[in-house]
Write a protein that holds these residues in place. Structure first.
Motif, mmCIF file in Angstrom:
data_model
loop_
_atom_site.group_PDB
_atom_site.id
_atom_site.type_symbol
_atom_site.label_atom_id
_atom_site.label_comp_id
_atom_site.label_asym_id
_atom_site.label_seq_id
_atom_site.Cartn_x
_atom_site.Cartn_y
_atom_site.Cartn_z
ATOM 1 N N GLU A 130 -14.727 -1.995 -10.671
ATOM 2 C CA GLU A 130 -13.931 -3.142 -10.240
ATOM 3 C C GLU A 130 -12.570 -2.710 -9.692
ATOM 4 O OE1 GLU A 130 -13.722 -5.621 -13.659
ATOM 5 O OE2 GLU A 130 -15.737 -6.456 -13.402
ATOM 6 N N MET A 131 -12.017 -1.633 -10.211
ATOM 7 C CA MET A 131 -10.691 -1.205 -9.788
ATOM 8 C C MET A 131 -10.700 -0.346 -8.530
ATOM 9 S SD MET A 131 -8.555 -0.394 -13.317
ATOM 10 C CE MET A 131 -9.785 0.682 -14.068
ATOM 11 N N LEU A 132 -11.777 0.337 -8.259
ATOM 12 C CA LEU A 132 -11.819 1.261 -7.124
ATOM 13 C C LEU A 132 -11.390 0.632 -5.796
ATOM 14 C CD1 LEU A 132 -15.007 3.401 -7.858
ATOM 15 C CD2 LEU A 132 -12.665 4.250 -7.612
ATOM 16 N N PRO A 133 -11.826 -0.606 -5.480
ATOM 17 C CA PRO A 133 -11.402 -1.191 -4.185
ATOM 18 C C PRO A 133 -9.937 -1.626 -4.149
ATOM 19 C CG PRO A 133 -13.406 -2.251 -5.053
ATOM 20 C CD PRO A 133 -12.789 -1.480 -6.165
ATOM 21 N N LEU A 134 -9.269 -1.637 -5.303
ATOM 22 C CA LEU A 134 -7.919 -2.176 -5.385
ATOM 23 C C LEU A 134 -6.830 -1.129 -5.191
ATOM 24 C CD1 LEU A 134 -8.435 -4.476 -8.520
ATOM 25 C CD2 LEU A 134 -8.735 -5.071 -6.101
ATOM 26 N N VAL A 135 -7.223 0.129 -5.087
ATOM 27 C CA VAL A 135 -6.245 1.207 -4.995
ATOM 28 C C VAL A 135 -6.292 1.853 -3.620
ATOM 29 C CG1 VAL A 135 -6.480 1.614 -7.479
ATOM 30 C CG2 VAL A 135 -7.787 3.012 -5.859
ATOM 31 N N SER A 136 -5.318 2.695 -3.348
ATOM 32 C CA SER A 136 -5.291 3.414 -2.075
ATOM 33 C C SER A 136 -6.452 4.404 -2.010
ATOM 34 C CB SER A 136 -3.978 4.171 -1.912
ATOM 35 O OG SER A 136 -3.904 5.232 -2.856
ATOM 36 N N ALA B 185 7.253 -6.611 -9.683
ATOM 37 C CA ALA B 185 8.176 -7.358 -10.533
ATOM 38 C C ALA B 185 9.632 -7.030 -10.210
ATOM 39 C CB ALA B 185 7.883 -7.057 -12.001
ATOM 40 N N VAL B 186 9.913 -5.773 -9.894
ATOM 41 C CA VAL B 186 11.299 -5.340 -9.682
ATOM 42 C C VAL B 186 11.706 -5.383 -8.214
ATOM 43 C CG1 VAL B 186 12.920 -3.434 -10.020
ATOM 44 C CG2 VAL B 186 11.135 -3.859 -11.710
ATOM 45 N N TYR B 187 10.762 -5.100 -7.346
ATOM 46 C CA TYR B 187 11.056 -5.051 -5.906
ATOM 47 C C TYR B 187 10.130 -6.016 -5.160
ATOM 48 C CZ TYR B 187 13.189 -0.660 -7.436
ATOM 49 O OH TYR B 187 13.925 0.288 -8.102
ATOM 50 N N PRO B 188 10.355 -7.327 -5.293
ATOM 51 C CA PRO B 188 9.462 -8.299 -4.659
ATOM 52 C C PRO B 188 9.436 -8.188 -3.134
ATOM 53 C CG PRO B 188 11.456 -9.363 -5.482
ATOM 54 C CD PRO B 188 11.453 -7.974 -6.033
ATOM 55 N N GLU B 189 10.483 -7.603 -2.569
ATOM 56 C CA GLU B 189 10.530 -7.466 -1.110
ATOM 57 C C GLU B 189 9.728 -6.252 -0.632
ATOM 58 O OE1 GLU B 189 13.412 -4.515 -2.650
ATOM 59 O OE2 GLU B 189 12.803 -6.547 -3.201
ATOM 60 N N LEU B 190 9.294 -5.425 -1.558
ATOM 61 C CA LEU B 190 8.601 -4.192 -1.212
ATOM 62 C C LEU B 190 7.123 -4.454 -0.938
ATOM 63 C CD1 LEU B 190 8.795 -1.057 -1.045
ATOM 64 C CD2 LEU B 190 8.152 -1.025 -3.466
ATOM 65 N N ASP B 191 6.601 -3.835 0.100
ATOM 66 C CA ASP B 191 5.170 -3.920 0.379
ATOM 67 C C ASP B 191 4.455 -2.973 -0.583
ATOM 68 O OD1 ASP B 191 2.615 -4.080 1.317
ATOM 69 O OD2 ASP B 191 3.021 -3.106 3.241
ATOM 70 N N THR B 192 3.822 -3.546 -1.612
ATOM 71 C CA THR B 192 3.160 -2.728 -2.630
ATOM 72 C C THR B 192 1.649 -2.673 -2.427
ATOM 73 O OG1 THR B 192 3.050 -4.639 -4.116
ATOM 74 C CG2 THR B 192 4.940 -3.164 -4.362
ATOM 75 N N SER B 193 1.205 -2.920 -1.214
ATOM 76 C CA SER B 193 -0.226 -2.864 -0.948
ATOM 77 C C SER B 193 -0.667 -1.412 -0.803
ATOM 78 C CB SER B 193 -0.562 -3.648 0.323
ATOM 79 O OG SER B 193 0.148 -3.140 1.431
ATOM 80 N N LYS B 194 -1.183 -0.875 -1.885
ATOM 81 C CA LYS B 194 -1.794 0.449 -1.918
ATOM 82 C C LYS B 194 -0.883 1.565 -1.395
ATOM 83 C CE LYS B 194 -6.375 -1.628 -1.382
ATOM 84 N NZ LYS B 194 -7.652 -1.619 -0.654
ATOM 85 N N PRO B 195 0.293 1.744 -2.013
ATOM 86 C CA PRO B 195 1.180 2.827 -1.581
ATOM 87 C C PRO B 195 0.575 4.190 -1.902
ATOM 88 C CG PRO B 195 1.965 1.873 -3.629
ATOM 89 C CD PRO B 195 0.846 0.993 -3.154
ATOM 90 N N GLU B 196 0.995 5.200 -1.164
ATOM 91 C CA GLU B 196 0.516 6.552 -1.394
ATOM 92 C C GLU B 196 1.639 7.418 -1.948
ATOM 93 O OE1 GLU B 196 -1.493 8.206 1.969
ATOM 94 O OE2 GLU B 196 -3.245 6.934 1.661
#
Length: 209
Positions: A19-25, A57-68
């Motif tokens: 279930e988690m594999l598709p959710l990560v980079s 939670a801390v950086y709502p302006e940050l694009d946290t979609s699958k960072p590397e």
């Protein structure tokens, strides 16, 4: 500084991994799949998703979609897109710990273990050795395993500092804690683990539930 602990390791299953594999980079996915066992894959994936939760939670302006991640010469990871955001990850057989900060940080979490006399002599200074030797008396409730708990707690303090410095376990372990780092430590006797968080500068410690 914000940190999160996950200690529901009964949820570590092959189904959870799938279930988690598709959710990560893709980078993290490949790292997870290098593990030949479910536990390693689960911790690799779960810690990444915990990191995303903290970042959101801390950086709502940050694009946290699958960072590397990038890695220093010593192997310490950092966010390629935001190297100014510091984080640290650690896991043991019964818990995962992730923390983020705007200052350098290092964390370690350890399950209680019964140390050998040789290990204590090699890694603990005289004061620490004396405390461990009399550990059965340091808790007024005489909780079983207090010697193991204290050794594990001190060990996490040393590893957290080393991870903060980015050096790994090397050099004289007896005097690792003689520096100026701020260290926060907690022991959980019922769940049989301890953890520490080390920072170069003091900032509020908060828990994300």
């Amino acid at each position: 500084m914000l940190y999160e602990i996950f200690d529901h390791m009964h949820l570590c299953t092959d189904e959870a991994v799938r279930e988690m594999l598709p959710l990560v980079s893709e980078q993290r996915r490949q790292q997870a799949l290098r593990y030949s066992h479910t536990f390693g894959r689960f911790c690799c994936l779960k810690s990444y998703l915990m990191l995303l939760e903290l970042l959101s939670a801390v950086y709502p302006e940050l694009d946290t979609s699958k960072p590397e991640f990038g890695y220093t010469a010593q192997g310490k990871p950092f966010l390629l897109a935001r190297p100014d955001i510091h984080f640290s990850i650690s896991h043991t057989k019964n818990a995962i710990l992730v923390a983020i900060s705007d200052a350098p940080i290092g964390v370690d979490i350890e399950a209680f273990r019964s140390p050998s006399a040789a290990l204590i002599a090699r890694t603990m200074n005289a004061t620490e050795q004396a405390a461990i030797a009399t550990a059965d008396g340091w808790n007024i409730h005489r909780t079983p395993g207090t010697r193991e708990a204290l050794f594990s707690a001190i060990w996490t303090r040393k590893e957290a500092v080393l991870k903060l410095r980015g050096t790994g376990i090397e050099g004289d372990l007896k005097h690792v804690l003689s520096g100026s780092e701020a260290i926060f430590t907690r022991i959980f006797p019922r769940k049989e683990y301890a953890f520490s968080i080390a920072q170069q500068s003091i900032s509020p410690f908060e828990i994300l539930h």
